[in-house]
Design an enzyme around this catalytic site. Structure first.
Site, short mmCIF file in Angstrom:
data_model
loop_
_atom_site.label_atom_id
_atom_site.label_comp_id
_atom_site.label_asym_id
_atom_site.label_seq_id
_atom_site.Cartn_x
_atom_site.Cartn_y
_atom_site.Cartn_z
N TRP A 151 0.83 -1.21 0.00
CA TRP A 151 0.00 0.00 0.00
C TRP A 151 0.86 1.26 0.00
CZ3 TRP A 151 -0.74 3.41 4.41
CH2 TRP A 151 -0.01 3.05 5.54
N ASP A 152 2.16 1.10 0.20
CA ASP A 152 3.09 2.24 0.16
C ASP A 152 2.95 3.02 -1.13
OD1 ASP A 152 3.84 0.28 1.97
OD2 ASP A 152 5.99 0.62 1.74
N GLU B 268 1.76 -1.72 13.24
CA GLU B 268 1.83 -3.17 13.27
C GLU B 268 2.34 -3.71 14.61
OE1 GLU B 268 2.47 -3.92 8.49
OE2 GLU B 268 4.22 -3.71 9.80
N LYS C 90 4.56 1.87 16.07
CA LYS C 90 5.58 1.69 15.04
C LYS C 90 5.64 2.87 14.08
CE LYS C 90 6.94 -1.48 11.31
NZ LYS C 90 6.51 -2.61 10.48
N GLN C 91 4.49 3.37 13.68
CA GLN C 91 4.41 4.43 12.68
C GLN C 91 3.08 5.17 12.83
OE1 GLN C 91 4.17 1.12 9.65
NE2 GLN C 91 3.12 2.71 8.49
#
Length: 755
Positions: free
Chosen positions: A353-354, A484, A597-598
């Site tokens: 999906w990046d 994640e 994580k992000q």
């Protein structure tokens, strides 16, 4: 900050050889041209630690995934980008001893990646155990003008002797991936041949049946003493013996070609390969190098970002732009952008999906709109397989779940909590359609392709969402958000928000297409067997009654149900020895922590920032950023953009440096696996959308720029609806010039200007 490489505006420079950093350098100095790519492995033999990497776009292997019966719907295989035939190899033997930098006394080692002109140059001096000293200069590139070809000029000078020198240029297809299960090799030999000045190897992948012909042709700058063709399994070479004189260089020029059955009939590969070799060798190395410089000059003319006053920042943004242009050119809608591009094999080299979330904005503004259109068509052409993927998980009626990881549209990710639960990827694909149309104005795409995808995605969300009698709201159970470090959670705010937006946008596009072309709309709805009365009503009901977790005391969106049950520790209070936690902690400990994580909630705020006032954005940013460890390459850029919007210059600049120098400075101790190509588009976003404040609203470009304190100025080019303009931000203000195309109106700090 680790500073492995010298700071230079147009070059990446490694001065001195450190075997412990060699794999990092192999990643950073990688080359590519959209069709083929090459890690910065040495031409000559190297017995030290290395990650061999030669890649041909679109060629992959479906490695078998073994799972238990309880995982119905689990992917049958994990796709892997393949290490292909080594085309750069040149064995060097000096008076009977092989040149190998792992066994030599190496001095004056220097490696330079010239980003302005698109080539890699390496020079070194080496003393062998027999006492012989040589100096080598090697220049190579993957041609942008001939995108199935590369070339090398390898010059060697004896420094303290006259004697025998043996050079063996070769093609070696007896290769394997680092991540091969049981050391399996993925190529079978089909054909090979060798002659006095060249040869080829034709290989075929097991299972997938891709065929690749890799050929070479070479010249040597002095008369040879003897030559011996060599053939082994999946290997051809030419062993050339020379007598050399002290102080006099000998140069070998090697031309190479990689041709794939993706683009030619298998039976034509050898003929086409030979023609390619004849074509490029007739040009000669110097002419090819000049064409390379010209091709890169054209690219930089459009998409360079110039930063004055901060060389580290300047080098970093150019490195990111350079790697993006090496990875994807947009000429083939069967190809996409792997997270590592042509720099490594991690993540299988597949599509994530990046692409939709991070790469689309870069290509929209820096390339012809056909490039981004091809990225969207890649997904459109895989819609049937997205529907099949959803069927495997029990969904019906044309519901589409795009894969988390894919080569051809089939899901091939091998971690259940991602494969089944990280379904927000569906929303990123819908958002890319929205992003493309609002940026280009190409509403015809919606009727021709986009609406079909949007309906498939909306149908999936409609079936995936559950009605909760207790809440009297729709809920989303058992998901994994962008963070994640949380698995199998309920009501991830980002996923819920994205799902509702997708259904709302699908309804809007249906109305738009129906109004513009009733006949086409009726045919599409009939073909999709879309029941407007039932399905559209269901979409609207979910939009009106979706549950979004929210904390009334903190006035922030909750990442998911139960997030505040976790012990709330800030990243600043983590011992340095515990970072990165994904390399130091058990998975159990990570999942029970509050660490992120992000960007997760903040990813949603970035996508839909116009829906939230500045105080809401600030509260959520100030709550979640201190809990974020940024151990995904996709994280710092989103935080840089939001910090810039909030006027937090210090943090915006820190996040920019982190995202832009992520690989150059090996922030996460993982550059040796390959560069983070898709996050590099986020680096561009951090400058243009962050410091430049660029947004598209109501069909117009808006700019709210500010100048970081360290910078004297920065400037970038933007292509928007057939108009190319340059934006320059200085201490005096903002200057926008139209470089080509029609006059255009933009807004700067809310004031409309005509350019």
């Amino acid at each position: 900050m680790k500073q492995y490489f010298e700071i230079d505006e147009w070059k990446i420079i490694e001065d001195g050889f450190d075997a412990h950093r060699h794999k990092i350098a192999e990643s950073v100095f990688s080359l590519g041209n959209g069709r083929m790519g090459q890690r910065a492995n040495f031409e000559e033999a190297y017995s030290g630690e290395t990650l061999q990497g030669n890649y041909v776009a679109g060629v992959y292997y479906p490695d078998k995934t073994r799972v238990g019966w309880w995982k119905n719907g689990y992917p049958e295989y994990f796709a892997k980008v393949l290490n292909a035939a080594n085309w750069i190899g040149i064995d060097v033997v000096i008076d009977g001893e092989q040149l190998d930098l792992a066994k030599c006394e190496v001095s004056a080692f220097r490696r330079e990646l010239n980003m302005k002109e698109g080539y890699l140059k390496r020079t070194f001096r080496a003393k062998l155990s027999n006492g012989k000293e040589v100096e080598v200069e090697a220049i190579r590139f993957c041609s942008m003008a001939d995108d199935e070809a590369g070339a090398i000029r390898y010059a060697i000078t004896p420094l303290n002797f006259s004697g025998s020198l043996t050079l063996t240029p070769y093609i070696d297809g007896d290769v394997m991936n680092k991540d091969s299960n049981y050391d399996e090799k993925f190529w079978d030999e089909i054909n090979k041949d060798v002659w006095a000045d060249g040869g080829y190897v034709q290989l075929k992948t097991k299972k997938t049946g891709f065929e690749v012909a890799t050929g070479m042709k070479f010249t040597i700058s002095q008369n040879i003493e003897s030559a011996e063709p060599i053939q082994k399994e999946k290997y051809i070479g030419c062993k050339v013996n020379l007598q050399v004189k002290e102080g006099e260089p000998v140069a070998l020029v090697k031309y190479a070609a990689n041709l794939s059955s993706q683009n030619y009939k298998a039976e034509e590969l050898i003929t086409k390969c030979k023609k390619t070799l004849d074509h490029i060798s007739a040009k000669g190395f110097d002419n090819m190098l000049a064409e390379q410089a010209a091709a890169w000059a054209k690219k930089w003319e459009h998409n360079d970002i110039i930063i004055e006053g901060d060389t580290a920042a300047q080098q970093a943004i150019r490195f990111n732009i350079f790697q993006l242009n090496q990875t994807y050119t947009g000429e083939d809608d069967r190809l996409n952008i792997g997270p590592k591009g042509f720099t490594g094999e991690k993540y299988g080299g597949s599509t994530y999906w990046d692409t939709e979330a991070y790469c689309v904005p870069f290509y929209l503004a820096t390339a012809d709109q056909s490039v981004t259109r091809n990225l969207l068509l890649y997904r459109y052409k895989q819609l049937g397989k997205a529907i099949d993927n959803a069927k495997l998980l029990g969904f019906t009626n044309g519901a589409a779940l795009y894969p988390m990881v894919t080569m051809d549209g089939t899901e091939c990710h091998n971690e259940w909590e991602i494969t089944f639960e990280e379904i927000h990827r569906n929303g990123a694909i819908a958002y890319a359609i929205y992003n493309y149309v609002r940026y280009t104005g190409d509403e015809a795409y919606l009727a021709d392709y986009g609406l079909e995808v949007l309906i498939g995605i909306a149908r999936f969300w409609s079936q995936r969402i559950t009605w909760s009698d207790e809440r009297q709201r729709f809920v989303m159970l058992g998901v994994t958000g962008p963070n994640e470090y949380e698995n199998n959670i309920n009501n991830n705010w980002y996923t819920n928000t994205l799902a509702v937006w997708c259904m709302r946008y699908a309804l809007e596009v249906m109305d738009k297409v129906k109004a513009n072309d009733t006949t086409k709309y009726a045919a599409l709805i009939s073909n999709l067997q879309f029941n407007e009365a039932n399905e559209a009503t269901r979409f609207k009901d979910i939009v009106a009654k979706m549950y979004f977790p929210y904390n009334d005391q903190l006035h922030v969106f909750m990442q998911q149900d139960g997030y505040m049950d976790k012990e709330q520790i800030l990243v600043k209070d983590l011992p340095a020895a515990d970072r990165p936690i994904n390399q130091k902690w058990s998975w159990d400990r990570i999942l029970r922590s509050c660490f992120i994580k992000q960007a997760d909630v903040l990813q949603g705020i970035y996508f839909f920032e116009d829906q939230y006032d500045i105080d809401t954005i600030r509260r959520n940013f100030d709550f979640y950023e201190p809990r974020t460890v940024h151990e995904s390459s996709l994280s710092p850029c989103v935080h840089a953009i939001l910090a810039a919007k909030l006027g937090d210059e210090k943090r915006a600049y820190e996040f920019y440096l982190r995202t832009s120098r992520l690989d150059l400075d090996d922030y996460n101790n993982d550059t040796e696996d390959g560069c983070h190509i898709t996050s590099m588009a986020g680096t561009w976003m951090a400058v243009v959308e962050g410091f430049g404040g660029m947004r598209v609203r109501d069909g117009k470009l808006n700019f709210n720029p500010f100048l970081p304190e360290k910078w004297q100025s920065f400037s970038f080019n933007i292509g928007f609806r057939s108009t190319l303009m340059n934006v320059k931000v200085t201490k005096k203000g903002t200057e926008i010039k139209r470089l080509s195309g029609n006059s255009i109106k933009v807004l700067v700090h809310g004031e409309e200007r005509s350019i």
